[in-house]
Design an enzyme around this catalytic site. Structure first.
Site, mmCIF file in Angstrom:
data_model
loop_
_atom_site.group_PDB
_atom_site.id
_atom_site.type_symbol
_atom_site.label_atom_id
_atom_site.label_comp_id
_atom_site.label_asym_id
_atom_site.label_seq_id
_atom_site.Cartn_x
_atom_site.Cartn_y
_atom_site.Cartn_z
ATOM 1 N N HIS A 168 0.705 -1.117 0.010
ATOM 2 C CA HIS A 168 0.004 0.036 0.001
ATOM 3 C C HIS A 168 0.939 1.188 0.049
ATOM 4 O O HIS A 168 1.650 1.476 0.983
ATOM 5 C CB HIS A 168 -0.980 -0.031 1.113
ATOM 6 C CG HIS A 168 -1.839 1.016 1.013
ATOM 7 N ND1 HIS A 168 -3.015 1.277 0.544
ATOM 8 C CD2 HIS A 168 -1.639 2.373 1.737
ATOM 9 C CE1 HIS A 168 -3.394 2.307 0.650
ATOM 10 N NE2 HIS A 168 -2.770 3.146 1.555
ATOM 11 N N HIS A 213 -2.014 3.845 -8.323
ATOM 12 C CA HIS A 213 -2.555 2.865 -9.386
ATOM 13 C C HIS A 213 -2.181 3.720 -10.782
ATOM 14 O O HIS A 213 -2.277 4.845 -10.815
ATOM 15 C CB HIS A 213 -4.104 2.587 -9.434
ATOM 16 C CG HIS A 213 -4.927 3.686 -9.043
ATOM 17 N ND1 HIS A 213 -5.127 4.222 -7.808
ATOM 18 C CD2 HIS A 213 -5.812 4.319 -10.019
ATOM 19 C CE1 HIS A 213 -5.997 5.005 -8.088
ATOM 20 N NE2 HIS A 213 -6.406 5.199 -9.219
ATOM 21 N N GLY A 237 -8.728 13.992 -9.059
ATOM 22 C CA GLY A 237 -10.101 13.262 -9.134
ATOM 23 C C GLY A 237 -9.691 11.897 -8.666
ATOM 24 O O GLY A 237 -10.252 10.814 -9.083
ATOM 25 N N ASN A 277 -3.691 9.577 -11.041
ATOM 26 C CA ASN A 277 -4.426 10.841 -10.622
ATOM 27 C C ASN A 277 -3.772 10.800 -9.205
ATOM 28 O O ASN A 277 -3.519 9.880 -8.482
ATOM 29 C CB ASN A 277 -5.929 10.668 -10.303
ATOM 30 C CG ASN A 277 -6.390 10.688 -12.129
ATOM 31 O OD1 ASN A 277 -5.897 11.626 -12.643
ATOM 32 N ND2 ASN A 277 -7.174 9.925 -12.339
ATOM 33 N N HIS A 290 -3.368 3.960 -14.576
ATOM 34 C CA HIS A 290 -4.429 3.387 -15.338
ATOM 35 C C HIS A 290 -3.870 3.174 -16.888
ATOM 36 O O HIS A 290 -3.090 4.380 -17.325
ATOM 37 C CB HIS A 290 -5.339 4.792 -15.942
ATOM 38 C CG HIS A 290 -6.131 5.044 -14.541
ATOM 39 N ND1 HIS A 290 -7.428 4.786 -14.461
ATOM 40 C CD2 HIS A 290 -5.896 5.742 -13.538
ATOM 41 C CE1 HIS A 290 -7.788 5.145 -13.250
ATOM 42 N NE2 HIS A 290 -6.944 6.052 -12.562
ATOM 43 N N THR A 322 -9.834 8.847 -6.730
ATOM 44 C CA THR A 322 -10.910 8.219 -5.729
ATOM 45 C C THR A 322 -10.455 7.116 -4.923
ATOM 46 O O THR A 322 -11.076 6.675 -4.017
ATOM 47 C CB THR A 322 -12.110 7.578 -6.619
ATOM 48 O OG1 THR A 322 -11.432 6.766 -7.786
ATOM 49 C CG2 THR A 322 -12.710 8.978 -7.359
HETATM 50 P P1 AMP Z 1 -8.874 7.144 -9.579
HETATM 51 O O1 AMP Z 1 -10.084 7.814 -9.754
HETATM 52 O O2 AMP Z 1 -7.757 7.598 -10.422
HETATM 53 O O3 AMP Z 1 -8.415 6.877 -8.312
HETATM 54 O O4 AMP Z 1 -9.082 5.799 -10.343
HETATM 55 C C1 AMP Z 1 -9.790 4.829 -9.547
HETATM 56 C C2 AMP Z 1 -10.371 3.780 -10.595
HETATM 57 O O5 AMP Z 1 -10.747 2.651 -9.798
HETATM 58 C C3 AMP Z 1 -11.568 4.104 -11.166
HETATM 59 O O6 AMP Z 1 -11.461 4.292 -12.710
HETATM 60 C C4 AMP Z 1 -12.848 3.185 -10.904
HETATM 61 O O7 AMP Z 1 -13.717 2.904 -11.994
HETATM 62 C C5 AMP Z 1 -11.880 2.113 -10.688
HETATM 63 N N1 AMP Z 1 -12.512 0.985 -9.697
HETATM 64 C C6 AMP Z 1 -13.256 1.466 -8.556
HETATM 65 N N2 AMP Z 1 -13.839 0.132 -7.992
HETATM 66 C C7 AMP Z 1 -13.001 -0.957 -8.814
HETATM 67 C C8 AMP Z 1 -13.423 -2.216 -8.644
HETATM 68 N N3 AMP Z 1 -14.060 -2.961 -7.648
HETATM 69 N N4 AMP Z 1 -12.828 -2.983 -9.685
HETATM 70 C C9 AMP Z 1 -12.174 -2.375 -10.676
HETATM 71 N N5 AMP Z 1 -11.888 -1.025 -10.730
HETATM 72 C C10 AMP Z 1 -12.367 -0.138 -9.885
HETATM 73 ZN ZN ZN Z 2 -3.829 -0.073 -0.520
#
Ligand code: AMP
Ligand code: ZN
Length: 120
Positions: free
Chosen positions: A53, A106, A99, A93, A108, A101
């Site tokens: 983490h 991670h 944004g 992000n 993308h 979340t």
């Molecule tokens: P961010 O908004 O950059 O933090 O990206 C978080 C990403 O996680 C978003 O694109 C969500 O669609 C994706 N996400 C959230 N929950 C899940 C899940 N259970 N499995 C796969 N992707 C997820």
């Molecule tokens: Zn974590």
């Protein structure tokens, strides 16, 4: 490179990595895990995360830089495997203005269509 795993019991991606929450796995090794985004923004939309983490790119330091370098070799291999020959984008992000979340680092991988010209 350290493989000591730092785990956050409340973190969605830590739960995905340890199998508590199901995911559509694309790749895994000792250091990282990749799975398809649940709400894809492009035909290929994959998330690549370290097993340990780390909150975001803001926490990248000399101590975990090798891990991040490894993740980028994995990103390149996944993009090749997904046959994104016409190009692709890698995005991470950080914080509210971007944004973010899920507060687990991670990257993308987006591709399979002409992506937006706008970055911000
Ligand atoms: P961010 O908004 O950059 O933090 O990206 C978080 C990403 O996680 C978003 O694109 C969500 O669609 C994706 N996400 C959230 N929950 C899940 C899940 N259970 N499995 C796969 N992707 C997820
Ligand atoms: Zn974590």
């Amino acid at each position: 490179m350290s493989k000591d795993l730092n785990h956050d019991a409340d973190c969605l991606f830590c739960k995905i990595i340890n199998g508590e929450i199901p995911s559509n796995k694309v790749y895994e090794d000792d250091l990282c895990y990749a799975f398809r985004d649940i709400d894809p923004q492009a035909p290929t939309h994959i998330l690549v995360v370290p097993r340990t983490h780390v909150a975001s790119c803001a926490e990248i330091t000399g101590d975990n830089a090798a891990l991040v370098g490894h993740i980028f070799t994995v990103i390149a291999r996944i993009a090749a495997r997904e046959k994104l020959a016409d190009g692709w984008r890698v995005v991470s992000n950080v914080g509210a203005d971007a944004g973010q979340t899920v507060p687990h680092l991670h990257f993308h991988i987006l591709g399979g269509k002409r992506l937006s010209d706008r970055m911000g």
